[in-house]
Design an enzyme around this catalytic site. Structure first.
Site, PDB file in Angstrom:
ATOM      1  N   CYS A 340       0.839  -1.194   0.000  1.00  0.00           N
ATOM      2  CA  CYS A 340       0.000   0.000   0.000  1.00  0.00           C
ATOM      3  C   CYS A 340       0.877   1.247   0.000  1.00  0.00           C
ATOM      4  O   CYS A 340       1.740   1.412   0.867  1.00  0.00           O
ATOM      5  CB  CYS A 340      -0.919   0.008   1.213  1.00  0.00           C
ATOM      6  SG  CYS A 340      -2.006   1.453   1.263  1.00  0.00           S
ATOM      7  N   HIS A 411       2.951  -6.441  -7.536  1.00  0.00           N
ATOM      8  CA  HIS A 411       2.461  -5.338  -8.363  1.00  0.00           C
ATOM      9  C   HIS A 411       3.679  -4.718  -9.043  1.00  0.00           C
ATOM     10  O   HIS A 411       4.636  -4.328  -8.369  1.00  0.00           O
ATOM     11  CB  HIS A 411       1.746  -4.312  -7.484  1.00  0.00           C
ATOM     12  CG  HIS A 411       1.168  -3.156  -8.249  1.00  0.00           C
ATOM     13  ND1 HIS A 411       0.318  -2.252  -7.681  1.00  0.00           N
ATOM     14  CD2 HIS A 411       1.303  -2.767  -9.541  1.00  0.00           C
ATOM     15  CE1 HIS A 411      -0.040  -1.345  -8.566  1.00  0.00           C
ATOM     16  NE2 HIS A 411       0.557  -1.645  -9.707  1.00  0.00           N
ATOM     17  N   GLY A 460      -0.954  -5.711 -12.449  1.00  0.00           N
ATOM     18  CA  GLY A 460      -0.687  -4.400 -13.024  1.00  0.00           C
ATOM     19  C   GLY A 460      -1.090  -4.262 -14.475  1.00  0.00           C
ATOM     20  O   GLY A 460      -0.650  -5.036 -15.332  1.00  0.00           O
ATOM     21  N   ARG A 484      -7.826  -2.302 -11.357  1.00  0.00           N
ATOM     22  CA  ARG A 484      -8.640  -1.305 -12.066  1.00  0.00           C
ATOM     23  C   ARG A 484      -9.383  -1.881 -13.263  1.00  0.00           C
ATOM     24  O   ARG A 484     -10.497  -1.465 -13.580  1.00  0.00           O
ATOM     25  CB  ARG A 484      -7.752  -0.139 -12.510  1.00  0.00           C
ATOM     26  CG  ARG A 484      -7.227   0.713 -11.387  1.00  0.00           C
ATOM     27  CD  ARG A 484      -6.272   1.756 -11.930  1.00  0.00           C
ATOM     28  NE  ARG A 484      -5.098   1.132 -12.542  1.00  0.00           N
ATOM     29  CZ  ARG A 484      -4.260   1.760 -13.372  1.00  0.00           C
ATOM     30  NH1 ARG A 484      -4.496   3.013 -13.714  1.00  0.00           N
ATOM     31  NH2 ARG A 484      -3.213   1.146 -13.860  1.00  0.00           N
TER      32      ARG A 484
END
Length: 616
Positions: A340, A411, A460, A484
């Site tokens: 994070c 990520h 990613g 996303r």
């Protein structure tokens, strides 16, 4: 000129012209939309939409990361975030006593009408309520009864005015109790014990003493004495539940938008694995209600549901792990957040701060492994803290050598990069080979042949089935986690299954929104307060889905996450409306499923570019 044309984003006219003439087949950073769907630049100066996607993986940035978050003059970019958003929803003006929520319930108010702070005037309450929403109550439809009772915004659908009784479908109630319910709900007594610091931790104390003895400055005799007191050794991976992430369709842990109704929707659209929103270990140990709401899941999510926690303290990581193990029964893995990027957590030594503190990270994993019962522990990391200074390969090698994790997710960006650069899948592949070689080496070791492999997952910039298959077929990568891409295009796993682009119509996309709305009402409740909460989170969801560009109007595929569209209109009015960047249109979309928003409904969009004012 349509409303969408008035509210569309500003784009360089020369780019639009070149696309119409097909003289420039590809302009970097600009989505390739067919010329007939591109709108000429409006004479009125409008706004450029800027996306800031930290919401997807960690929440708001601090002021030092929002230098452009000031109000600009007309004609300039509105950038940055709306910090300090007030999203608390108001409750009923007249608060109805729980004893009369169901008129058929014989229980009386235990305080008595004279002393009760809530209203006992049912007719007065009903007169104060807004008009009912049309259709059938989503909760009644799903469960056979509605716990909100007389407070329900769809009351007419399950209330007999003649008999003054709420309708209940006993057959459906019985079926729903077996197939449609939420899990991982902590017992009230256990939560109260945590809040009063009276919870009995049966595992963690010797674990903490044992691990602390490894780092404290003590004599050899004291260390031996500490180690001798540790009787029961931590669980080994072989004794924990097995997980299988081979080519699994995985939704990333997502802050705010990764709520239970969204995850439940994703399960209906083909997801295999989902994760809770990130929970902080200390509030969990302290029994905070908001934190314990995060491990809740719908029964359809299990198996394949992981709870993600953030921690920097050995004791809180161990205690949170034991508390989750003891008070939940539908958790497939416990994931430690080591990636994070938000500053608040970083300064506290949590999230991506652990990337530069391998000894601390290793101690946390060992503590969680020892305290989480049969729940396996996994970690999620980034390439490193600073740009152009990757450290994940060395970190992963230490994790594999010095402790045991069921899976590692990487990520492909550093903390410093946030979302400013494309994910580095070449480096993800390098790290994946480290894990692959380690698994092969362990298989040859006779002493560890019974240990399950450590899965390696890349993360990613996955926005299409082509992205997914390109990465999952990379040597060393077992699966791909989507963040996303699954927010902007929720049916991405249907495309993965079909191995082709699916040109979803506006009506099909509306059906998905309708399903989300039903799940949201089931979860947050059908009273006015629950509807407002559902509306708020539906707007948060729409803040991502409006960015989808239908593949049927694109000149070039695959689409990319970091490409921004010129001003465009859809193939019909609803397709255009679904792409609106104005949050007021998002609220109108929610009204199609949740009824008209009340005057006191509050929603402030995360991004200032979605809150601009326009002249009708």
């Amino acid at each position: 000129m349509t409303v969408q044309e008035k509210r569309s984003v500003e784009v360089d006219e020369s780019i639009a012209d070149s696309k119409r003439q097909n003289t420039e087949p590809y302009v970097k950073g600009i989505a390739a939309i067919k010329p007939e769907f591109i709108v000429a630049k409006p004479s009125q100066t409008t706004n450029i939409v800027e996306y800031d996607d930290d919401e997807a993986e960690g929440g708001d940035r601090t002021s030092e990361d929002a230098r452009d978050g000031q109000q600009h003059k007309k004609g300039k970019k509105k950038r940055g975030q709306n910090h300090g958003r007030d999203l608390k929803q108001k409750k009923d003006t007249i608060k109805l006593c729980p004893s009369i929520v169901d008129p058929d319930d014989t229980k009386s108010c235990f305080l008595g009408e004279d002393k009760c702070k809530y209203s006992h005037d049912l007719q007065g309450y009903l007169a104060s309520k807004p008009d009912d929403v049309g259709g059938i109550c989503p909760v009644f439809e799903a469960l056979g009864y509605c716990p909100a009772g007389m407070k329900c915004r769809w009351l007419k659908s399950h209330y007999d005015r003649e008999t003054n009784k709420l309708i209940k479908d006993l057959e459906k109630i019985d079926l729903a109790s077996k197939t449609n319910y939420e899990v991982n709900i902590i017992d009230k007594e256990a939560k109260f014990a945590l809040q009063k610091k009276k919870y009995e931790f049966k595992i963690v104390n010797p674990v903490i003493n044992f691990l602390d003895s490894k780092i404290q400055n003590e004599t050899r005799e004291e260390r031996k004495e500490n180690e001798a007191t540790y009787v029961e050794q931590p669980f080994k991976i072989a004794e924990k539940k097995k997980i299988n992430l081979n080519r699994a369709k995985i939704v990333s842990p997502l802050t705010t938008v990764g709520n239970l109704p969204y995850r439940r929707l994703m399960k209906t659209l083909g997801a295999d694995v989902t994760y809770s929103e990130m929970a902080l270990s200390i509030p969990l140990v302290q029994g905070h209600n908001p934190e314990w709401a995060l491990p809740k899941a719908h029964v359809s999510e299990y198996p394949g549901f992981g709870v993600q926690i953030a921690s920097s303290k050995l004791w809180s990581a161990a205690k949170a792990s034991e508390a989750i193990y003891e008070n939940t029964n539908h958790v497939s893995e416990l994931n430690l957040n080591c990636g994070c990027p938000i500053d608040l957590l970083y300064r506290q030594g949590q999230g991506s701060a652990l990337l530069d503190q391998p000894p601390r990270l290793l101690r946390l994993v060992k503590a969680m492994n020892a305290s989480s019962g049969d729940i396996p522990v996994t970690i999620k990391i980034r390439t490193g803290v600073k740009e152009n200074k990757n450290t994940a390969k060395q970190l992963v090698d230490r994790v594999l050598t010095e402790t045991q994790v069921a899976a590692i997710t990487l990520h492909g960006r550093s903390r410093q990069q946030r979302y400013s650069k494309e994910a580095d899948w070449e480096y993800i592949s390098e790290v994946g080979k480290v894990v692959k070689d380690w698994n092969a080496k362990r298989e040859e070791d006779k002493d560890s042949f019974d240990l399950a492999p450590t899965w390696f997952v890349g993360n990613g910039d996955v926005y299409s089935h082509e992205d997914w298959y390109n990465h999952v077929n990379t040597d060393g990568v077992d699966s791909v986690m989507v963040a996303r891409g699954a927010l902007i295009k929720p049916w991405i796993f249907e495309e993965v299954e079909a191995q082709q682009y699916l040109d979803k119509s506006s009506s099909e996309r509306l059906d998905m929104m309708g399903k989300f709305a039903k799940f949201a009402i089931e979860h947050w409740g059908s009273d006015e307060y629950g509807v407002n909460i559902a509306r708020r989170f539906m707007c948060e969801f729409l803040s991502f889905t409006h960015r989808y560009i239908p593949v049927g109007i694109m000149e070039r595929l695959p689409p990319k996450l970091n490409e921004r569209p010129p001003t465009w209109v859809g193939r019909n009015e609803m397709e255009t409306f679904l792409a609106s960047t104005d949050y007021r249109d998002w609220i109108k979309l929610t009204e199609m499923f949740l009824g008209k928003a009340s005057d006191d409904f509050q929603f402030v969009p995360k991004h200032k570019s979605n809150a601009y004012e326009t002249k009708d």
